[in-house]
Design a protein around this motif. Structure first.
Motif, PDB file in Angstrom:
ATOM      1  N   THR A 143     -10.114  -1.817  71.801  1.00  0.00           N
ATOM      2  CA  THR A 143     -10.990  -2.899  71.333  1.00  0.00           C
ATOM      3  C   THR A 143     -12.011  -2.372  70.331  1.00  0.00           C
ATOM      4  O   THR A 143     -12.246  -2.969  69.282  1.00  0.00           O
ATOM      5  CB  THR A 143     -11.753  -3.483  72.537  1.00  0.00           C
ATOM      6  OG1 THR A 143     -10.813  -3.878  73.520  1.00  0.00           O
ATOM      7  CG2 THR A 143     -12.596  -4.658  72.128  1.00  0.00           C
ATOM      8  N   ALA A 147     -12.387  -3.211  66.315  1.00  0.00           N
ATOM      9  CA  ALA A 147     -13.598  -3.710  65.659  1.00  0.00           C
ATOM     10  C   ALA A 147     -14.033  -2.766  64.538  1.00  0.00           C
ATOM     11  O   ALA A 147     -14.380  -3.199  63.433  1.00  0.00           O
ATOM     12  CB  ALA A 147     -14.720  -3.870  66.688  1.00  0.00           C
ATOM     13  N   VAL A 172     -13.948  -7.839  70.842  1.00  0.00           N
ATOM     14  CA  VAL A 172     -13.996  -7.312  69.472  1.00  0.00           C
ATOM     15  C   VAL A 172     -15.240  -7.823  68.746  1.00  0.00           C
ATOM     16  O   VAL A 172     -15.922  -7.072  68.053  1.00  0.00           O
ATOM     17  CB  VAL A 172     -12.710  -7.699  68.699  1.00  0.00           C
ATOM     18  CG1 VAL A 172     -12.848  -7.382  67.211  1.00  0.00           C
ATOM     19  CG2 VAL A 172     -11.502  -6.955  69.283  1.00  0.00           C
ATOM     20  N   CYS A 258      -8.501 -10.272  63.044  1.00  0.00           N
ATOM     21  CA  CYS A 258      -8.197  -9.417  64.200  1.00  0.00           C
ATOM     22  C   CYS A 258      -7.438 -10.193  65.265  1.00  0.00           C
ATOM     23  O   CYS A 258      -6.781  -9.599  66.110  1.00  0.00           O
ATOM     24  CB  CYS A 258      -9.486  -8.881  64.807  1.00  0.00           C
ATOM     25  SG  CYS A 258     -10.324  -7.721  63.719  1.00  0.00           S
TER      26      CYS A 258
END
Lengths: 349, 349
Positions: A143, A147, A172, A258
């Protein structure tokens, strides 16, 4: 470890392929036993799973695709087999020279209490044992890497950029927003409850935030909060929010996608109407897939551990206890039940 | 040039703002006179327009936007005023030191026989006078720069890449496809008639081509011709073709969006359903706007002139005669009436 010791091993298996919104009945917790040492043969590691990560991307693997999921990030889960995702664990036994018993690791593992891992490249050692171990399901795991790599590499932030993050209190989103603040950007987030909006402003340091469920016109909601437009949009939801963001992007803006959690359970996806904006505004819309970024992991881990120690990145986790709670926790992601990073604690170190 | 000479000046003016499909009645040819020398005052150039370029992007400026077109590539045309676009001309008189009478130039000009240009930065000198002057409306002008900069800079071709080009016999498409062949790619094009498909294969050297109007399932049509998928899609049409291409992109593919001609006359844009593909395939979708690429022009002009002389790039132009023909030629773009680059010849050098 006693040579012939066995343990019970509860596992979450896929009961049937999913269409539309997933339910607990699509999964089943089964119990069997597992020998507590690596069987003879190819080198492998037996891992006791301590924390399981719940991620929206697992939903895609629960469907049956015509091509078996070859065009997806990872192949379809098989009915009757254990679900697979990133997790944190402890090596119980190892016949592989790269790992030894008692090593703490994170990586691809099963949704079960013990997993036999035969591919050493799917596990990373936990290097910062002074930080909460559960962080390796999130901010220090996939995660966090998502990010960090998406925002820094695809977003290419500059000081003063206007940044918008959707699902901003999520796993994220909360990290992307804090990285944007570190980079000197002005950051606005959207989330699905007033409680989450408060978190964004008070806990994560967003400059502004709004509850998208209270806004009749998302494009207008963005325009009010970012009147000069958006330089970087970190999209975790897709659909109508992406459409609204496209209308508000500035010349040369970057849309870093994402996730599209609003779309994963729809049989008929949302029809995106504002992609034409990419031409007059020279926009770049890019899908992020972590597969291409693991080479950055070490650098990322050191930098993120420093931010956490310095208090520049804080984390909110939503932890449920026991593998029996895992199916409901996964499903809760799709109604926004989780507050922060959703994970399942199986055992504590 | 006689000091007091005047000439008649036919101009195409916007009669009313356009909604939906444009018609000839939305424009009007008016006649007045123009003095054949630059009036006293700020330095300027009087240009006799020889060729006008017809480009789909002019359509956007014919609508009335709430913000006057501030969010578009260029502001809305004004009712009663002369249309503006790129063209090729000859300087008749100049009080600016950078230009002199008889210079051949291309750049932003009016849809009229004579234009007074006050901004020298909006004109480029024609450097390759041995090549057809009309090429500076297309392959050696903005169209060529668009094809070159978008394909090379955003598409980043590698030898062996699989390339798909839509509206492939059109102004940008024919050049992009030939650049892809020069770069060692395998190139498939789509067009809207069998005649154009023949052109792609026999004249422009595409490896394969198809008539999209004869295909019930565009995604399947692409899959048959590019079974291993698409690395670079040069999109000139948007809409359903973009949706079909997204399904067929390969990991890490680049979608270079130069235009969305299928969308310009719709009151309700097509809803794009396959953008989710950008995540599992890590795709980049980027809008091209030439505004940011004029710094490349000199390098481009030399390289493209060489390709033309070497026969590596050939050009098909669709030329109509006289400014009275300009409105119909512009409108014809939106039904695919043109074969190749559409331009209007006003006078010949």
């Amino acid at each position: 470890m006693a040579g012939d010791a066995v343990a019970t091993n509860k596992r979450v298996v896929l009961k049937r392929h999913v269409t539309g919104f997933p339910t607990e009945e699509d999964m089943e917790v089964v119990v069997d036993t597992v020998p507590l040492r690596v069987p003879a043969g190819s080198p492998a590691m037996l891992v006791q799973n301590l924390y399981l990560s719940c991620d929206p991307w697992m939903r895609g693997r629960m469907s049956k695709h015509d091509d078996g999921g070859a065009a997806e990030t990872a192949p379809d889960f098989v009915v009757g087999e254990t679900l697979v995702n990133f997790g944190v664990g402890k090596v119980i036994d190892s016949t592989h020279p790269a790992f030894k018993a008692s090593d703490l690791v994170w990586g691809m593992s099963g949704w079960e209490e013990y997993t036999l891992v035969s591919q050493p490249e799917s596990l990373f050692k936990v290097n910062h044992t002074d930080l909460p171990l559960s962080y390796y399901t999130g901010v220090l795991g996939l995660t966090g890497l998502t990010a960090y790599a998406s925002f820094m590499e695809l977003g290419r932030p500059k000081r003063g950029d206007f940044v918008f993050v959707s699902a901003a209190s999520g796993a994220v989103g909360q990290i992307a927003g804090q990285l944007a603040k570190i980079a000197g950007c002005y950051v606005v987030g959207s989330a699905g409850s007033d409680e989450k909006v408060d978190l964004l402003k008070t806990k994560f340091g967003f400059d502004d935030a709004f509850n998208y469920k209270s806004e009749a016109d998302l494009a207008a909601a963005l325009k009010r909060r970012l009147p000069d437009g958006i330089d970087i949009y970190v999209d975790n939801v897709g659909g109508a929010t992406l459409d609204a963001a496209l209308l508000n992007m500035r010349w040369g803006g970057r849309v870093v996608v994402c996730g599209m959690i609003s779309q994963y359970n729809l049989n008929e996806p949302y029809g995106l109407r504002n992609m034409y904006c990419i031409i007059p505004k020279a926009l770049r819309v890019e899908g992020f897939n972590a597969t291409g970024y693991f080479h950055m992991y070490s650098r990322f881990e050191e930098e993120m551990a420093r931010y956490i120690r310095e208090g520049k990145v804080v984390v909110v986790q939503d932890v449920v206890e026991g593998i029996e709670s895992a199916p409901a926790a996964l499903i809760g992601l799709f109604s926004g039940k989780n507050v922060g990073k959703q994970l399942v604690a199986l055992a504590r170190e």
